[in-house]
Design an enzyme around this catalytic site. Structure first.
Site, mmCIF file in Angstrom:
data_model
loop_
_atom_site.group_PDB
_atom_site.id
_atom_site.type_symbol
_atom_site.label_atom_id
_atom_site.label_comp_id
_atom_site.label_asym_id
_atom_site.label_seq_id
_atom_site.Cartn_x
_atom_site.Cartn_y
_atom_site.Cartn_z
ATOM 1 C CG HIS A 1 -4.853 3.643 2.804
ATOM 2 N ND1 HIS A 1 -5.551 4.825 2.909
ATOM 3 C CD2 HIS A 1 -5.256 3.074 1.641
ATOM 4 C CE1 HIS A 1 -6.346 4.958 1.866
ATOM 5 N NE2 HIS A 1 -6.187 3.906 1.077
ATOM 6 C CD GLU B 1 -2.718 1.435 0.138
ATOM 7 O OE1 GLU B 1 -3.361 0.481 -0.334
ATOM 8 O OE2 GLU B 1 -2.752 2.579 -0.337
ATOM 9 C CB THR C 1 -5.622 -0.678 -4.090
ATOM 10 O OG1 THR C 1 -5.247 0.258 -3.098
ATOM 11 C CG2 THR C 1 -4.893 -1.980 -3.848
ATOM 12 C CG ASP D 1 -1.128 0.426 -3.703
ATOM 13 O OD1 ASP D 1 -0.336 1.315 -3.345
ATOM 14 O OD2 ASP D 1 -2.222 0.228 -3.128
ATOM 15 C CG HIS D 2 -1.867 3.800 -5.213
ATOM 16 N ND1 HIS D 2 -1.822 4.581 -4.081
ATOM 17 C CD2 HIS D 2 -2.695 2.762 -4.905
ATOM 18 C CE1 HIS D 2 -2.603 4.077 -3.157
ATOM 19 N NE2 HIS D 2 -3.144 2.951 -3.611
#
Ligand code: GP9
Ligand code: MN
Length: 637
Positions: free
Chosen positions: A408, A251, A293, A467-468
């Site tokens: 996150h 994450e 995600t 993921d990003h």
């Protein structure tokens, strides 16, 4: 004899009763998570807002019709509510149009339906009974006959309330409608009925695009893909044949923390060591858009691009795909996802089923308590710990995906879990990012140890990917301070979209690979390591270990990175040096003309190739074109 003293307008009473009932169902029969007072408040008002909007329509009808409208709408509304409740009792999810008309979920209900109906449910009909009773006994007084002005007033009030509700929902969840995160969010913020309307609109849009597609675009796309395929298999083809795959989606992990420090402390000690024994791609970009995600998952499983807006997991979760779990199933693999969140988040339950996952260990598979969770839910360390027993029980070889959660936004962490201090800048987000990244790093270390103890390590390859981004543009000032730069230029912004990609093959030494790549390349890379022939696959990525790869990485907003250049916001930079090549900084020139030195814009040809590729991918998804391709493939066999 008519009792003249009873004269509460029935449409108003119906709205209130139906509102109360809906609220009770939301609050006590659905299991909707409420994280703060604002969410409680929105959940409380939305049943009344939507029932007033619906029953308010009644004032436009004459007596007879008004009576009918109120009676049948309260009944219909109750049935919709009730069907959702029954469905929810079995699937902990809300109904969607595809589920109703084509999904397998709804039909699964069949046998268990009796168990899902409880006798006290009959009470849900109480307000309907009251409406029917009052409308027959006191029809003359409870049915209104407003003048035009009052009718308009009711309408205006309905619209104003809906708008107010929507604005509150937007404040609570920005871009709620565009992004469609989760059905539960929609229901809790807008209400069940507005959610259904939204779902109908969304599904009709998807359907319409699909209906007009006939597959005649496929040959062109196919030949484009063939032309861009590396001519030779990579040297590592088949190196991990029949091994288990453990894919870890990290994450919000960005590359800038790797081999870096904060307040003099190493941020990711475990990953830094792991990289020394792995293939580590340090110029690897995320290509996600609004679906965050889920977009990264989509890229990884399909080697297709996610959509420019919305989450493709939601909008096109029922399309035909040829995803990694499906391909590997034919090779004897068992597949599973581990993620300790609501299974309907990002429509994962539907999508995973569609792309062939055998099992999804969602939040219900985990023991989640107040102590072992923070922020979005179960902390990464207990998440991995609790996963091991499931992993051990899977048939081998397996293809598994683990999705972490602790790192996150807003990057919360209890003191007991923070091994390093936060950074010190004007951005709380960036400050807190470092300790949560470190926590995730420690969780990984633990996981590796447990894999070894469980005897699963040797026979597996372990792939890790960010993921990003975690830190958005909004924190540029703090970021420039951390990176010791004067400012974050558009070039820097693109470079910050790099996320770690690590392929760890036990027993292999690995090395740092600086070639450019992106999430779109994961599927062909992984399948090649596993020795799976993908020469027929409709995939826009290429094996990262192959030699003559396509030389650009397209980001979802049309920016790109090529071997030599970085293009974003109409500006063309040298990739290595960051020098702005075009247009010259003091002139605003259209990007498709030459610069002031008369030089051709070097980014232009790549830009068209990128646009072309993204458009092909979008066509496939909007038109659900793989249903034609996969079919024709099957027929050939
Ligand atoms: C939710 C998790 C986080 O299940 O994957 O989602 P994100 O907000 O990063 O897309
Ligand atoms: Mn994410």
């Amino acid at each position: 004899m008519k009792d003249r003293s009873y004269n509460v307008p029935l449409y108003l009473l119906a709205s209130i009763l139906f509102g109360i009932k809906t609220y009770i169902v939301y609050r006590f029969m659905f299991n909707i998570s409420l994280d703060n007072i604002m969410q409680e408040f929105i959940l409380f008002i939305n049943p009344f807002v939507s029932s007033f909007a619906f029953f308010g329509i009644a004032v436009w009808f004459q007596k007879k019709r008004q009576t009918k409208f109120l009676r049948y709408f309260s009944l219909l509304g109750t049935l919709i509510l009730y069907f959702n409740l029954i469905f929810y009792r079995n699937f902990t999810d809300f109904l969607t149009i595809p589920v109703l008309f084509q999904g397998s979920n709804a039909s699964d209900l069949g046998s268990s339906i009796l168990a899902l109906i409880h006798l006290p449910d009959l009470l849900l009909l109480a307000d309907v009974a009251i409406i029917w009773f009052l409308s027959s006994k006191y029809q003359d007084t409870v049915i209104v006959n407003y003048r035009r002005r009052s009718k308009s007033l009711v309408l205006t009030l309905s619209v104003a309330l809906l708008l107010g509700n929507y604005i509150l929902a937007e404040i609570e969840r920005p871009q709620l409608l565009q992004r469609t995160f989760d059905r539960e969010y929609l229901v809790k913020n807008l209400g069940l009925f507005n959610y259904h309307i939204y779902d109908v609109v969304l599904q009709s849009k998807t359907k319409a695009q699909r209906v007009f597609a006939d597959g005649n675009e496929m040959p062109e796309i196919e030949s484009y893909i063939q032309e861009n395929r590396p001519s030779k298999l990579s040297e590592l083809f088949g190196i991990a044949k029949n091994k288990n795959v453990i894919f870890i989606s990290m994450e919000s992990l960005q590359s800038f923390v790797i081999n870096n420090t904060v307040n003099g402390e190493e941020i990711t000690p475990f990953l830094n060591d792991l990289i020394d024994e792995s293939y580590y791609f340090n110029n690897f970009y995320h290509q996600t858009a609004q679906g965050k995600t889920s977009d990264s998952e989509f890229l990884v499983e399909n080697s297709l691009y996610p959509l420019p807006s919305g989450a493709v997991f939601f909008t096109n979760g029922q399309n035909e795909y040829n995803a990694t779990p499906e391909i590997l199933k034919e090779k004897g693999y068992y597949s599973a996802v581990f993620h300790a969140n609501n299974k309907s988040f990002w429509n994962r339950d539907v999508m995973y089923d569609n792309i062939g996952y055998d099992n999804f260990f969602d939040q219900t598979a985990f023991q989640i308590t107040e102590e072992n969770s923070i922020g979005w839910g179960l902390k990464d360390k207990p998440f991995f710990e609790q996963s091991i027993k499931y992993l051990q029980s899977l048939p081998q070889p397996f293809y598994t995906k683990f999705i972490t959660l602790t790192n996150h936004y807003p990057f919360e962490l209890g003191e007991e879990d923070a091994s390093i201090d936060p950074y010190n800048s004007n951005s709380k987000t960036l400050n807190q990012y470092f300790p949560t990244v470190r926590y995730a790093d420690e969780a990984l270390k633990l996981f590796f140890d447990q894999l070894k103890q469980a005897g699963l390590y040797e026979d597996s390859i372990i792939v890790l990917m960010g993921d990003h981004y975690g830190i958005s543009d909004f924190h540029d000032k703090a970021m420039s301070m951390y990176l010791d730069k004067e400012e974050i230029t558009p070039y820097d912004h693109i470079q910050l979209q790099r996320v770690p990609f690590i392929v760890h093959i036990p027993g292999e030494k690995g090395k740092v690979i600086s070639n450019i790549g992106g999430q779109i390349d994961v599927k062909p890379t992984l399948l090649s390591l596993l020795g799976v022939d993908t020469s027929d696959d409709i995939a826009f990525g290429t094996d990262l270990f192959a030699d003559d790869r396509k030389d650009f990485v397209a980001l979802r907003d049309g920016s790109f990175v090529s071997d030599q250049y970085i293009y974003t916001k109409e500006q063309c930079y040298d990739r290595e040096t960051g020098e702005l090549l075009y247009p010259l900084s003091n002139s605003v020139i259209e990007p498709d003309v030459t610069n002031s030195d008369g030089e051709e814009n070097v980014c232009k040809p790549i830009k068209s190739a990128v646009e072309n590729e993204l458009a092909y991918s979008d066509k496939i998804i909007y038109g659900d074109l793989l249903r034609f391709y996969n079919q024709s493939n099957d027929n050939e066999e």
